[in-house]
Design a protein around this motif. Structure first.
Motif, PDB file in Angstrom:
ATOM      1  N   ALA A 116       0.573  -1.347  -0.385  1.00 53.85           N
ATOM      2  CA  ALA A 116      -0.016   0.421  -0.366  1.00 53.85           C
ATOM      3  C   ALA A 116       0.642   1.054  -0.148  1.00 53.85           C
ATOM      4  N   GLU A 117       2.105   1.352   0.548  1.00 53.59           N
ATOM      5  CA  GLU A 117       2.615   2.617   1.067  1.00 53.59           C
ATOM      6  C   GLU A 117       4.078   2.562  -0.778  1.00 53.59           C
ATOM      7  N   ILE A 118       3.879   1.597  -1.162  1.00 49.79           N
ATOM      8  CA  ILE A 118       4.767   1.445  -2.494  1.00 49.79           C
ATOM      9  C   ILE A 118       3.629   1.944  -3.467  1.00 49.79           C
ATOM     10  N   THR A 119       2.145   2.192  -3.116  1.00 52.09           N
ATOM     11  CA  THR A 119       1.640   2.040  -4.233  1.00 52.09           C
ATOM     12  C   THR A 119       1.458   3.656  -4.548  1.00 52.09           C
ATOM     13  N   ALA A 120       0.954   3.883  -2.721  1.00 50.25           N
ATOM     14  CA  ALA A 120       0.625   5.598  -2.769  1.00 50.25           C
ATOM     15  C   ALA A 120       1.994   6.684  -3.601  1.00 50.25           C
ATOM     16  N   ALA A 121       2.799   6.009  -3.083  1.00 51.07           N
ATOM     17  CA  ALA A 121       4.306   6.389  -3.189  1.00 51.07           C
ATOM     18  C   ALA A 121       4.568   6.478  -4.450  1.00 51.07           C
ATOM     19  N   THR A 122       4.091   5.835  -5.603  1.00 49.12           N
ATOM     20  CA  THR A 122       4.142   5.423  -6.730  1.00 49.12           C
ATOM     21  C   THR A 122       3.395   7.195  -7.168  1.00 49.12           C
ATOM     22  N   LEU A 123       2.436   6.751  -7.135  1.00 47.36           N
ATOM     23  CA  LEU A 123       1.013   7.978  -7.625  1.00 47.36           C
ATOM     24  C   LEU A 123       1.039   9.197  -7.940  1.00 47.36           C
ATOM     25  N   ALA A 124       2.502   9.240  -6.132  1.00 46.62           N
ATOM     26  CA  ALA A 124       2.919  10.469  -5.872  1.00 46.62           C
ATOM     27  C   ALA A 124       4.244  11.478  -6.373  1.00 46.62           C
ATOM     28  N   ASP A 125       4.708  10.012  -7.187  1.00 50.54           N
ATOM     29  CA  ASP A 125       5.995  10.421  -7.291  1.00 50.54           C
ATOM     30  C   ASP A 125       6.332  10.358  -8.781  1.00 50.54           C
ATOM     31  N   PRO A 126       7.199  11.577  -9.046  1.00 44.40           N
ATOM     32  CA  PRO A 126       7.091  13.449 -10.044  1.00 44.40           C
ATOM     33  C   PRO A 126       7.220  12.965 -11.225  1.00 44.40           C
ATOM     34  N   LEU A 127       8.038  11.491 -10.948  1.00 44.87           N
ATOM     35  CA  LEU A 127       8.580  10.812 -12.821  1.00 44.87           C
ATOM     36  C   LEU A 127       7.456  10.539 -13.280  1.00 44.87           C
ATOM     37  N   VAL A 128       6.808   9.011 -12.474  1.00 43.53           N
ATOM     38  CA  VAL A 128       5.830   8.283 -12.469  1.00 43.53           C
ATOM     39  C   VAL A 128       4.166   8.354 -12.099  1.00 43.53           C
ATOM     40  N   GLY A 129       4.491   9.507 -11.484  1.00 39.68           N
ATOM     41  CA  GLY A 129       2.364   9.748 -10.831  1.00 39.68           C
ATOM     42  C   GLY A 129       2.141   9.890 -11.973  1.00 39.68           C
ATOM     43  N   GLU A 130       2.072  10.566 -12.981  1.00 37.34           N
ATOM     44  CA  GLU A 130       1.341  11.311 -13.721  1.00 37.34           C
ATOM     45  C   GLU A 130       0.393   9.939 -14.910  1.00 37.34           C
ATOM     46  N   ALA A 131       1.321   9.314 -14.901  1.00 36.47           N
ATOM     47  CA  ALA A 131       1.819   7.697 -16.120  1.00 36.47           C
ATOM     48  C   ALA A 131       0.575   7.043 -15.180  1.00 36.47           C
ATOM     49  N   ALA A 132       0.988   6.756 -13.915  1.00 39.66           N
ATOM     50  CA  ALA A 132       0.644   6.143 -13.401  1.00 39.66           C
ATOM     51  C   ALA A 132      -0.773   5.775 -12.755  1.00 39.66           C
ATOM     52  N   THR A 133      -1.275   6.765 -12.176  1.00 40.53           N
ATOM     53  CA  THR A 133      -2.598   8.247 -12.175  1.00 40.53           C
ATOM     54  C   THR A 133      -4.208   7.358 -13.154  1.00 40.53           C
ATOM     55  N   GLY A 134      -4.506   6.670 -12.184  1.00 40.89           N
ATOM     56  CA  GLY A 134      -5.533   6.320 -13.527  1.00 40.89           C
ATOM     57  C   GLY A 134      -5.219   4.630 -14.097  1.00 40.89           C
ATOM     58  N   ARG A 135      -4.613   4.275 -14.270  1.00 43.67           N
ATOM     59  CA  ARG A 135      -3.606   2.748 -14.650  1.00 43.67           C
ATOM     60  C   ARG A 135      -3.452   2.410 -13.389  1.00 43.67           C
ATOM     61  N   LEU A 136      -2.711   2.557 -12.832  1.00 39.23           N
ATOM     62  CA  LEU A 136      -2.397   1.477 -11.787  1.00 39.23           C
ATOM     63  C   LEU A 136      -3.203   1.086 -10.426  1.00 39.23           C
ATOM     64  N   ARG A 137      -3.439  -0.348  -9.939  1.00 40.83           N
ATOM     65  CA  ARG A 137      -4.374  -0.872  -9.567  1.00 40.83           C
ATOM     66  C   ARG A 137      -4.212  -1.038  -8.137  1.00 40.83           C
ATOM     67  N   LEU A 138      -4.078  -1.632  -7.571  1.00 35.12           N
ATOM     68  CA  LEU A 138      -3.283  -2.461  -5.592  1.00 35.12           C
ATOM     69  C   LEU A 138      -4.881  -2.649  -5.219  1.00 35.12           C
ATOM     70  N   TYR A 139      -4.914  -4.710  -5.489  1.00 37.85           N
ATOM     71  CA  TYR A 139      -6.038  -5.442  -5.259  1.00 37.85           C
ATOM     72  C   TYR A 139      -5.140  -6.277  -4.511  1.00 37.85           C
ATOM     73  N   ASN A 140      -5.578  -6.012  -3.157  1.00 39.35           N
ATOM     74  CA  ASN A 140      -5.007  -7.247  -1.431  1.00 39.35           C
ATOM     75  C   ASN A 140      -5.838  -7.979  -1.198  1.00 39.35           C
ATOM     76  N   ALA A 141      -5.136  -8.575  -0.783  1.00 36.28           N
ATOM     77  CA  ALA A 141      -5.908  -9.779   0.769  1.00 36.28           C
ATOM     78  C   ALA A 141      -5.499 -10.437   1.565  1.00 36.28           C
ATOM     79  N   THR A 142      -5.660 -10.885   2.858  1.00 37.20           N
ATOM     80  CA  THR A 142      -5.692 -11.498   3.272  1.00 37.20           C
ATOM     81  C   THR A 142      -5.799 -13.028   3.786  1.00 37.20           C
TER      82      THR A 142
END
Length: 218
Positions: A116-142
């Motif tokens: 969850a932390e890495i996904t949030a950091a990716t979306l906020a990253d100035p290098l890839v955040g714009e490209a990842a927004t709306g395209r990167l999806r996290l689906y996790n489960a226990t």
């Protein structure tokens, strides 16, 4: 392969690099194994200590091992999310795929924090955040603790639960590509799911529709 200079013959273990290829620092993600021949010492490493690393990296979880497609599915359990932490921060991933779905299954809720932390950091990253927004999806489960999604990665895939939750079509050889990293049983089960769906296993020298990491330490 990484190890420590704490013995005449140092113990080396395979670890996936979690940092992106453009980063100047190397990042690894590992569990702490009680009395483990390497991790019992590795978890005590401090700034200034020496860590050994084999010169030649190996592995199949690279974009060049996959043929072009529309969606990239990253299936992981536990610390198997490490190589995907690298790939979701790589601009080339979004040059090649319209959608990137990161799936992680863990026993406990606390084990999902890194993803969850890495996904949030990716979306906020100035290098890839714009490209990842709306395209990167996290689906996790226990599987052992209550969470908003419970169940094994394999069951969530075969039941269609993940497709329904993310409003995505079923996986097909024409549009989808899959990367798999996790425990031995998870690798075997997810590989069979891909084969049943008509996907072909690829390799670095023979790109196809899915790849399986076989040198992972869980």
């Amino acid at each position: 392969m990484i190890g420590l200079p704490n013995a005449e013959r140092p113990v080396f273990r395979a670890y996936s690099v979690a940092s992106p290829a453009w980063d100047e620092e190397l990042e690894f993600y590992s569990i702490k194994v009680p009395d483990g021949p390497l991790t019992e010492h590795l978890q005590k490493v401090a700034v200034g200590d020496t860590v050994l690393m084999r010169k030649k990296p190996t592995g199949t979880l690279v974009l060049d091992a996959l043929r072009p497609g529309k969606r990239l599915w990253m299936l992981s359990t536990g610390t198997g999310i490490a190589p995907f932490a690298s790939l979701i921060r790589d601009p080339e991933t979004y040059d090649r795929f319209d959608q990137v779905i990161l799936m992680q299954g863990s026993r406990l809720v606390s084990e999902l924090a890194y993803g969850a932390e890495i996904t949030a950091a990716t979306l906020a990253d100035p290098l890839v955040g714009e490209a990842a927004t709306g395209r990167l999806r996290l689906y996790n489960a226990t599987t052992r603790e209550p969470y908003r999604v419970t169940g094994r990665i394999t069951d969530l895939l075969t039941s269609g639960a993940v497709h329904q939750a993310l409003d995505l079509p079923a996986i097909t050889p024409e549009e989808d590509r899959v990367m798999i990293c996790g425990s031995v049983q998870m690798l075997q089960d997810c590989r069979q799911i891909c084969l049943d769906l008509g996907l072909t296993e690829g390799a670095n020298n023979k790109p196809a529709e899915f790849v399986v990491e076989k040198a992972f330490v869980d």
